[in-house]
Scaffold this motif. Structure first.
Motif, PDB file in Angstrom:
ATOM      1  N   ALA A 295      35.773  36.613  40.016  1.00  0.00           N
ATOM      2  CA  ALA A 295      37.016  35.854  39.817  1.00  0.00           C
ATOM      3  C   ALA A 295      37.433  35.824  38.360  1.00  0.00           C
ATOM      4  CB  ALA A 295      36.842  34.434  40.349  1.00  0.00           C
ATOM      5  N   LEU A 318      44.808  44.662  46.562  1.00  0.00           N
ATOM      6  CA  LEU A 318      43.738  43.705  46.257  1.00  0.00           C
ATOM      7  C   LEU A 318      43.607  42.728  47.407  1.00  0.00           C
ATOM      8  CD1 LEU A 318      41.687  42.593  44.081  1.00  0.00           C
ATOM      9  CD2 LEU A 318      43.509  40.968  43.488  1.00  0.00           C
ATOM     10  N   GLY A 320      42.303  39.372  48.408  1.00  0.00           N
ATOM     11  CA  GLY A 320      41.848  38.129  47.807  1.00  0.00           C
ATOM     12  C   GLY A 320      41.469  37.097  48.843  1.00  0.00           C
ATOM     13  N   THR A 349      42.317  40.051  39.230  1.00  0.00           N
ATOM     14  CA  THR A 349      41.950  38.964  40.147  1.00  0.00           C
ATOM     15  C   THR A 349      42.605  37.635  39.782  1.00  0.00           C
ATOM     16  OG1 THR A 349      39.957  38.545  38.827  1.00  0.00           O
ATOM     17  CG2 THR A 349      39.724  40.004  40.725  1.00  0.00           C
ATOM     18  N   GLU A 352      40.718  34.542  40.954  1.00  0.00           N
ATOM     19  CA  GLU A 352      40.245  34.505  42.333  1.00  0.00           C
ATOM     20  C   GLU A 352      39.515  35.806  42.647  1.00  0.00           C
ATOM     21  OE1 GLU A 352      43.477  31.693  44.644  1.00  0.00           O
ATOM     22  OE2 GLU A 352      43.837  33.853  44.580  1.00  0.00           O
ATOM     23  N   ALA A 353      38.302  35.690  43.168  1.00  0.00           N
ATOM     24  CA  ALA A 353      37.500  36.880  43.465  1.00  0.00           C
ATOM     25  C   ALA A 353      38.228  37.760  44.471  1.00  0.00           C
ATOM     26  CB  ALA A 353      36.143  36.468  44.015  1.00  0.00           C
ATOM     27  N   GLY A 354      38.024  39.062  44.363  1.00  0.00           N
ATOM     28  CA  GLY A 354      38.706  39.973  45.273  1.00  0.00           C
ATOM     29  C   GLY A 354      37.992  41.292  45.406  1.00  0.00           C
TER      30      GLY A 354
END
Length: 515
Positions: A295, A318, A320, A349, A352-354
């Motif tokens: 993230a 991406l 997410g 990102t 936010e992790a993706g």
């Protein structure tokens, strides 16, 4: 007819002998008087091999090896032989000096460790074991597992280098020997020192060819006779010494063997961004998934290569937490045939992790590619890098070892359909009770979680991901351990552990052979 029956049985037996992977089930005498071929069945593998590269040439390096086999055997298969088995990792017979290795000759070993003494021994499924090594003389390891320990056997090598040119947290899942590897994301620029480590597990020398491809195509090689890797040895080769062409920031490395097999992985050290291992990309495919971008990534660079005769037009998306978007930095990437292409996705990102999804830009025009990400965390002088290669789905089951109570993140991506997985945290290396959690992942999203931790954990533990229902799931584990302001981390992708193999089953009534 009798001759045909014998040939079929001999062929099946030969398959088992050559692969060394699975037992064969022979029907009883009541199966009839005529030989009958039956539908293939899935059986647990009975022998697995893993190779771990020499971890570092830094005198301040601290390396941890963690070995694990999931409990309960292989899913969807019979009980196999039931033999307890054993899994051991031993030093290679010789390790060449990475600073003086001559890629055109058989390299002179810098040391010959006690190859008969195991560094790590696993004797029971379900509980990981670990060992430590310090300094720059730790050798490459060659290992094998048999019986109940073979299906799903995995070993993680994690090295921490707190200072110097190779500083960083370097993690790699030890690899199975193979004959063909692709490494997009390497480099030959002066700021980078990238070595491809070649580990030969067998008792005879092998010759390896290394091809480099930059943005303009193949880089002219200075090595015409290949790289000789002596029996049961590890040879690290500095990529920049393989070509006289101008340095290239983005290089794809192709490793193939002329005979035999090797383990291959690239160790990259950047003067400003630290160091980590670059594992091989998944096989060339028209669509790829690169899971587990943290993230807080401050820089993400995508590198891709098209090995075929056609150019590739890739759509970049991406996935997410809530859905799939097209990054503002790049909507697509054109990859010319035989050339390496790259694009900076910046801080794609945005907190936010993706996971990155690569698909053909035009339907019906899928061109196989390989790809990897270089991911950076931190800013200024406090930056650290890691690599995320494209990876296949976890399939029935995948495992990663050496997870810690703090700093472990598991990323799960369902690119096409909703899915559900079961995640099991094993017992710890020094104690603890296993824990299990089920997660649901919506189509086109990435779920980044702090995974379950064994109750009463002591030491580190393994995470096993099993598909319960739905479409394919791709996974990656991030291990983060800040050190004096440096956001040290490493990312390992999880792929199907191939704990079972499909084998033919032959029926035979030996009584028909009597005269």
């Amino acid at each position: 007819m009798n001759r045909a029956t014998l040939s079929l049985a001999a062929a099946v037996t030969a398959l088992a002998a050559v692969t060394g992977f699975a037992a064969l089930t022979t029907p009883g005498a009541d199966s009839g008087t005529a030989a009958a071929a039956k539908a293939p069945t899935r059986l647990p593998v009975e022998r697995s091999s893993l190779l771990c590269p020499a971890p570092s040439n830094s005198e301040v390096a601290e390396t941890v090896y963690t070995s694990f086999t999931p409990a309960g055997g292989a899913r969807g298969a019979g009980a196999g032989t039931g033999e307890a088995g054993r899994a051991e990792l031993k030093p290679s017979a010789a390790t060449s000096d990475a600073t003086t290795a001559d890629p055109g000759k058989a390299n002179t070993p810098k040391k010959a460790p006690a190859a008969d003494k195991p560094v790590l021994t696993l004797t029971q499924p379900g509980r990981p074991v670990s060992a430590e090594a310090d300094g720059g003389d730790a050798p490459a390891l060659v290992g094998a597992a048999s019986g109940r320990l073979a299906p799903g056997w995995t070993t993680q090598q994690t090295t921490k280098v707190p200072a110097g040119g190779g500083r960083g947290m370097l993690g790699v899942s030890c690899t199975a020997p193979d004959t063909d590897f692709w490494f997009p994301g390497a480099s030959t620029v002066a700021q980078r020192a990238d070595y491809v480590h070649l580990t030969n597990p067998d008792d005879t020398a092998t010759v390896v060819d290394i091809e480099l491809f930059g943005p303009g195509g193949a880089l002219k090689s200075q090595v015409t006779d290949g790289v000789t890797v002596p029996a049961r040895s590890d040879v690290p080769v500095l990529l920049s010494t393989l070509t006289a062409d101008p340095a290239a920031e983005d290089v794809t490395v192709h490793v193939t063997t002329r005979s035999g097999r090797v383990g291959a992985v690239v160790r990259s050290a950047d003067e400003k961004l630290g160091s980590d291992w670059l594992a091989a990309s998944a096989d060339p495919a028209g669509s790829l998934v690169l899971p587990g971008i943290p993230a807080d990534a401050t820089s993400v660079r995508l590198v891709a290569y098209a090995p075929g005769e056609d150019d590739a037009e890739l759509s970049i998306r991406l996935a997410g937490p809530t859905g799939t978007i097209t990054p503002a930095a790049a909507e697509s990437l054109h990859v010319k045939s035989g050339m390496t292409a790259a694009v900076d996705l910046q801080d794609v990102t945005r907190g936010e992790a993706g996971s990155l999804l690569l698909t053909p830009l035009r339907k019906g025009r899928a061109t196989p590619v390989v790809a990897a990400l270089r991911v950076v965390r931190g800013k200024g002088d406090d930056q650290e890098l890691a690599f995320i290669p494209a990876t296949g789905p976890v399939g029935e089951r995948a495992t990663v070892a050496d997870n810690r109570a703090k700093g472990t993140t598991l990323s799960l991506t369902a690119p096409a359909e909703d899915a559900e997985v079961k995640v099991t945290a094993s017992a710890g290396t020094e104690g603890g009770t296993p824990a299990t959690t089920t997660y649901k992942i919506k189509s086109g999203t990435t779920l980044a979680v702090t995974p379950p931790v064994p109750a009463g954990l002591k030491g580190s533990y393994a995470l096993t991901v099993e598909t319960v229902s739905g479409g394919p799931v791709h996974a990656a584990r991030t291990l983060a351990e800040p050190d004096d302001g440096l956001p040290m981390f490493t990312v390992q992708t999880l792929a199907d552990d191939r704990g079972t193999v499909e084998v033919p089953v032959a029926g035979q009534d030996l009584s028909v052979l009597d005269d």
